[in-house]
Every structure is written in C-alpha cells, then in structure tokens.
Design a protein around this motif. Structure first.
Motif, PDB file in Angstrom:
ATOM      1  N   GLY A   1      40.491  34.642  16.802  1.00 13.74           N
ATOM      2  CA  GLY A   1      40.854  36.054  16.748  1.00 13.74           C
ATOM      3  C   GLY A   1      40.777  36.715  18.104  1.00 13.74           C
ATOM      4  O   GLY A   1      41.261  36.176  19.103  1.00 13.74           O
TER       5      GLY A   1
ATOM      6  N   ASP B   1      35.293  41.867  10.437  1.00 14.86           N
ATOM      7  CA  ASP B   1      35.872  40.602   9.968  1.00 14.86           C
ATOM      8  C   ASP B   1      37.288  40.383  10.490  1.00 14.86           C
ATOM      9  O   ASP B   1      37.680  39.272  10.813  1.00 14.86           O
ATOM     10  N   ARG B   2      38.038  41.446  10.573  1.00 16.98           N
ATOM     11  CA  ARG B   2      39.427  41.321  10.992  1.00 16.98           C
ATOM     12  C   ARG B   2      39.527  40.778  12.435  1.00 16.98           C
ATOM     13  O   ARG B   2      40.460  40.053  12.779  1.00 16.98           O
TER      14      ARG B   2
ATOM     15  N   ALA C   1      39.525  37.105  12.368  1.00 19.95           N
ATOM     16  CA  ALA C   1      40.666  36.494  11.683  1.00 19.95           C
ATOM     17  C   ALA C   1      41.938  36.507  12.526  1.00 19.95           C
ATOM     18  O   ALA C   1      42.628  35.501  12.626  1.00 19.95           O
ATOM     19  N   GLU C   2      42.254  37.622  13.132  1.00 15.46           N
ATOM     20  CA  GLU C   2      43.521  37.663  13.877  1.00 15.46           C
ATOM     21  C   GLU C   2      43.354  38.348  15.225  1.00 15.46           C
ATOM     22  O   GLU C   2      42.536  39.257  15.382  1.00 15.46           O
TER      23      GLU C   2
END
Ligand code: SF4
Lengths: 330, 299
Positions: free
Chosen positions: B238, B250-251, B254-255
């Motif tokens: 990420g 969390d995001r 992830a990315e």
C-alpha cells in the motif's frame, strides 16, 4: 624540471653503486677464473687470466676500476673470454640491435592493442563482446610459449613454404634490416624485418596481451565509474570522446607505470624467443656467456641492465608529471 | 538525463519524461546528446570529483561549447569561457581559465561546474544537491549565485536537496519525495505552512526551530520520524509511508494512494496576495487521509 632530473640522477647514484657492489661481490663468490678454465688448467694459466682481468687486485680497486669503466661507458677495453678477439662493448653493440628489433615493436603493438581491447571490454563490460574478448585473451595467455613457438615455426614458416610456396616468415635466424654507411647509405628493408622478426613479435604480443589487457580493462572499468565521466556525458560528449579524451588521459598514470616496468626488458630481450628463433640478441648472449662462464660479459651486461632500470624509474616520474598536472616535480 | 549506466538502470516503459514534445525516457542517443549540456544541463553534489583532474577548467568549459556551439571558433570559445568564469564570479578569470581543478577550492569548483552547465544557456539546470558538500558560507554564496543567474539568464532550476532551509530560501514550487514517489507538491508557502501529507508534516516538525527548547540543554528531544525508509527492493503493497505513519488506517495497507489535488492553493501573501490559479499550482498529495489545511500547531 631539469633540476629535478639532475637531482634524481644524483640520488640514484648511491643505489646504483650498491647494485654494482652486490653484483661484483656475487660474481666473485666462486672464483670465475677457475670456473672458466676448469680444473685442468695450470697455475700459470690461471694467474695469467686473473691478471688480465685485474682479479688479482684488492676488491676495492677492482670496484673502483669497474665503476670508472661504467661511468665513462668504456666497455671496449675489456675483452670477452669466450670470443678472445671481441671486446665486451662490441658484443653489447651488436646484440642490442636484434633484441630491440623484436622488443620495441612487440611492446608498442601490445600496449596499443591492449589499451584498445581493454577500453572496448570495459565499455561493454558484462556483455558478450567483453566476455568473448576476455576468454580469448586468457586462452592466449594460458597456452605455453613453447606451443606458440612450435606452431608458429611449423605453420608460419614451414607449412606456408612447403604447401603454398609462400616464404614470408623464417623459422629462425636474423639479418640486419637497417643499414647505413657503405655504398647504399641509410636504408631500411622492411621485408627482411618481417621475414625474421614478425613471428617472434606476434608470439610476444599474444603472450603479453593477456596480462596487459586485463590490467587495462580493470583500469578503464574504474575510470568509467568516475564522477567526471558522468559530467562529461551530461555535457553532451559522445561515447568516443568520453573514452579517448576523458578516460584515456586519466588512465595514463597506470598505463605509464605498466609500460615502464617492461622498459628494461627492451634491451634485455626475451631469452626464450631469442633462443628458439636463433636471434642473436641480448637474451641469447646472456645465456651464452653464462653457460660459457664468460665473466667480463656477464658483469658488463648486469651493469648496463641495472643502469637502464634505474634510469627508467626516473623517466617514469618525469612522464607522470607530463601527463598529470597534479604531479609536481620538485 | 539518462546518465546512469543503461545495463543497471530500469526505466518503466510506461514512464514519460517530456521535454518539448520529446520523451527523454525513450529518446535515442543522438537526441539525448543534443539535449544534454545544451538544453538541459546538470551540476552535481561533489565538486571535488565532478571535474576532470587532468584538463584545465577552461578546456572543460570549452568542451561543452565545442559540442553545442559549432559556430564558435577557438578564440570565440575561449572568450566565452572567460566570460562564463566572470559570470560565476571567479576572480581573475583569464588566469583561472588555464588552471587545473586541483588548484581551486571546493566552492570555486562548484562555480566552474555552474559555468560549464550554463555556458550554452540551457532551458533547465538540474542541480543535484549542489551545496551539500560545501561549507555553510560557501553554500550561501553558491545559492545566491544560482538565484542571480536564474533571474539573469532565465534558466529554470530543478534543485534536488535534503536541506529544507535551502528550499524555503530559493524555491518557488516544491515536490516532496519519499521512497521514490512524489508524495506532495505545492508552492513553497503551501508546503511549509500547511503541509497536507503526514510525511511532509513530520519532516517539518523535525527541524530545530528558534524559540523551541528541543535542542541544546534540557527540554524535549527533537521529534524524529520513527523507523527507516523501506528498501526499494522490498516495498510495501500500500502506501510507502505506512510503517512510519501516525495516521495509518486499514486502507493505507491495502492500496497505494494516487497523487491527487486537494483543493486550491491558498493566497500567496509572499507575492502580494494574488490568488494562484487552481491549474497553476494545485496542491497535490499522495495520501488517503490528507491532513486538514491548517498550519501545524507548534507545541
Ligand atoms: S496513505 Fe495512510 S499511511 Fe500513507 S501517508 Fe496517508 S495516512 Fe499515512
């Protein structure tokens, strides 16, 4: 600069005196006269020989006399033992020519070709062309000189002559290819040089290239990583300009060092090549005089060789200063 | 500039470096050679080793002219070299022209580098940490010199540096990079007064400031950014700053966030309060959760 050269010359005199002292002492450890004449010689013969060489005098006197001869370059007054009619000077004189006819071209060709190959290999390092060149070079270096000599003499001389009637190369021997004086005046006959010298020079080059090329390649690889090379590229310099102007000039110091190491051998010659190609050069003469216990010749050769060595060291420093502005002679 | 050895350098085939309609990432050698030194010039971090030690400084300036100004003859090049040395404020330019790099000090050499870079009047000068290796006083002189020449010759300067003080002093626009990515860009004012990316913010917080008590004597320690920069061979999936970010969610794991505009640049009081156009200098940030547009509170 001349003041520097002069000072260096003066400084090297003690070194040279030391070398001569050592050489003279070493040559007298075993009685040279006895060695030459053998055990059946009579007392009178031995005394006679000893007297002509001055070997009966105290060592210091001999040392002084010999130094006198060396510094006045007087090698004519001492006669060789094996050729009773020739002086040491004459032998030196006639042997240097053939040796130089092999060693000088060999050194020049080896250096130029090795630097070129080293540059190319460094530039394409890691690629196929670099690997191929290095394999070839190491191969050439790994094969024994004797194999080259045999193959060279067989294919270069005999096979060409017998099968194809081409008589370009001789399998041995030597004839003068430069003449002066006499009716013809100054004359160079390149055909004769090629006939006698091309093969030994070629073999010499192949052998020496292995070491030289790898050395120059390493030097050049180091150069390619320099900051100023990046600057030159950032200026818009072409590849060739970067290689031949920026890298080569900076690589001159290691190149000079390398070349100057081989400098004394220009007159020393390659013993093996001269032997097998029957070239009457210095290497051959040295071997002859050692096997024949020709004491005066050995002593004079060693003195000359040492002198060339000492001079070449001074010359190296002067050359450094010429190519690198950071080196100052003072 | 494509100066790195080609074998060990990977340029993403999708990347573009556009200069006057030419993609420098894929341009051929001949095109690059014409641009290098003539349209885009570069100076480097190490003035001590960037000049070739065996050529005179004059030769090295004239070399660039030889490649890019074929209309100049030898005398013309020489005159131009002297002129350039005078321009970069080297005393006695005629005499210095014949000297070798080792006879000059570090600051002088960097001046020579600038003279080489600017002798063909390039459009862009890339200065890669040009003052890092120099003393502070010399640094200031070189920066002042570059600033002056920028105005005089109209050359755009791309300054690459770690030194935020230098940025604040001489730059107009700033791009903050982290682990090979631009993570924030904006005007100097925006970056320094309202950083939007957590990294920029942390970076600014770690500068010792007058009046603060962190350094010297007792008091608190200077804030630092915990952890180390990730290895470029082992980048997280990420956001590249995730391991060290105080605001991670969390995001972020992830990315990877894209570089996006986050509202208009503020008024620029430093140039008389004229509003900057949005297309001109939008503040762009690569972060899922940019910080609010308020000045960092000084504790
Ligand atoms: S994307 Fe997430 S981890 Fe990355 S800087 Fe922004 S808040 Fe921090």
């Amino acid at each position: 600069m001349w003041a520097y050269v002069l000072r260096r010359l003066l400084y090297s005199i003690p070194i040279y005196l030391g070398i001569i002292l050592f050489v003279m002492a070493a040559l007298r450890v075993n009685d040279p006269v006895y060695a030459y004449l053998g055990k059946h010689a009579s007392r009178e013969q031995i005394d006679q020989k000893r007297k002509t060489m001055g070997l009966d005098q105290p060592f210091l006197v001999q040392y002084g006399k010999f130094l006198g001869q060396v510094f006045t370059l007087d090698f004519e007054s001492t006669k060789s033992w094996q050729y009773e009619t020739k002086s040491v000077g004459e032998i030196l004189g006639e042997r240097i020519g053939p040796t130089a006819a092999i060693t000088v071209p060999a050194l020049v060709v080896t250096t130029v070709v090795s630097i070129g190959v080293g540059l190319i290999a460094a530039f394409y390092r890691g690629r196929l062309i670099d690997r191929a060149l290095m394999v070839l070079i190491v191969l050439g270096m790994s094969v024994s000189v004797l194999v080259f000599i045999i193959f060279g003499q067989y294919f270069g001389a005999n096979w060409l002559k017998e099968k194809h009637g081409i008589e370009w190369f001789a399998s041995g021997g030597y004839e003068p290819w430069i003449s002066w004086g006499g009716t013809e005046g100054f004359r160079v006959k390149p055909g004769i040089w090629v006939y006698y010298c091309a093969l030994p020079v070629l073999i010499d080059v192949i052998l020496a290239m292995g070491y030289d090329t790898r050395f120059y390649r390493a030097v050049m690889v180091e150069e390619t990583g320099r900051d100023y090379i990046t600057t030159a590229v950032a200026k818009g310099a072409t590849r060739r300009k970067v290689m031949f102007a920026h890298m080569l000039k900076n690589a001159m110091i290691p190149i000079i060092t390398r070349v100057m190491i081989s400098f004394p051998f220009l007159i020393g010659g390659s013993i093996l090549l001269e032997r097998y190609f029957r070239i009457p050069g210095m290497g051959n003469a040295l071997i002859d005089s050692i096997t024949n216990k020709d004491f005066p010749v050995i002593q004079a050769f060693t003195a000359v060789f040492a002198a060339v060595f000492v001079l070449s060291v001074i010359l190296t420093d002067v050359l450094y200063a010429l190519v690198d502005p950071r080196v100052r002679l003072s | 500039m494509r100066l790195l050895p080609e074998r060990t350098t990977i340029i993403d085939p999708r990347s573009q470096v556009m200069f006057e309609g030419v993609n420098l990432a894929t341009a051929d050698d001949a095109t690059m050679r014409k641009i290098r030194g003539d349209r885009i010039a570069m100076i480097f971090q190490e003035p001590m080793t960037s000049l070739n030690p065996v050529f005179t400084v004059g030769w090295q300036i004239e070399e660039a002219l030889k490649y890019h100004k074929p209309e100049l003859d030898r005398a013309g090049r020489r005159a131009r070299a002297v002129e350039m040395l005078r321009l970069v404020e080297i005393p006695e330019p005629e005499r210095r022209r014949g000297e070798y790099p080792h006879q000059l000090s570090g600051g002088m050499r960097q001046r020579v580098m600038i003279a080489i870079a600017l002798c063909c009047e390039p459009d862009i000068l890339i200065a890669d940490e040009p003052t890092t290796a120099l003393d502070v006083t010399i640094q200031a002189q070189i920066l002042a010199l570059m600033d002056g020449l920028k105005k005089r010759l109209g050359t755009a300067i791309i300054l690459i540096t770690h030194n935020l003080g230098v940025v604040a002093q001489v730059c107009d626009r700033v791009m903050v990079m982290y682990a090979g990515r631009v993570i924030e860009t904006g005007t100097v004012f925006d970056i320094f007064h309202r950083p939007r990316h957590p990294y920029t913010r942390a970076l600014l917080d770690s500068i010792p400031k007058k009046g603060r008590k962190e350094h010297g004597g007792g008091g608190k320690r200077l804030p630092t950014i915990e952890g180390i920069v990730p290895s470029l061979f082992d980048l997280p999936k990420g956001c590249r700053f995730q391991d060290r970010c105080k605001f991670r969610q969390d995001r972020c794991v992830a990315e990877e966030p894209a570089l996006e505009a986050v509202g208009m640049s503020a008024l620029r009081p430093d140039i008389g309060g004229s509003p900057a156009k949005a297309s001109d200098s939008p503040v762009q940030v690569r972060c899922h959760f940019p910080l609010p547009s308020v000045p960092p509170t000084t504790p």
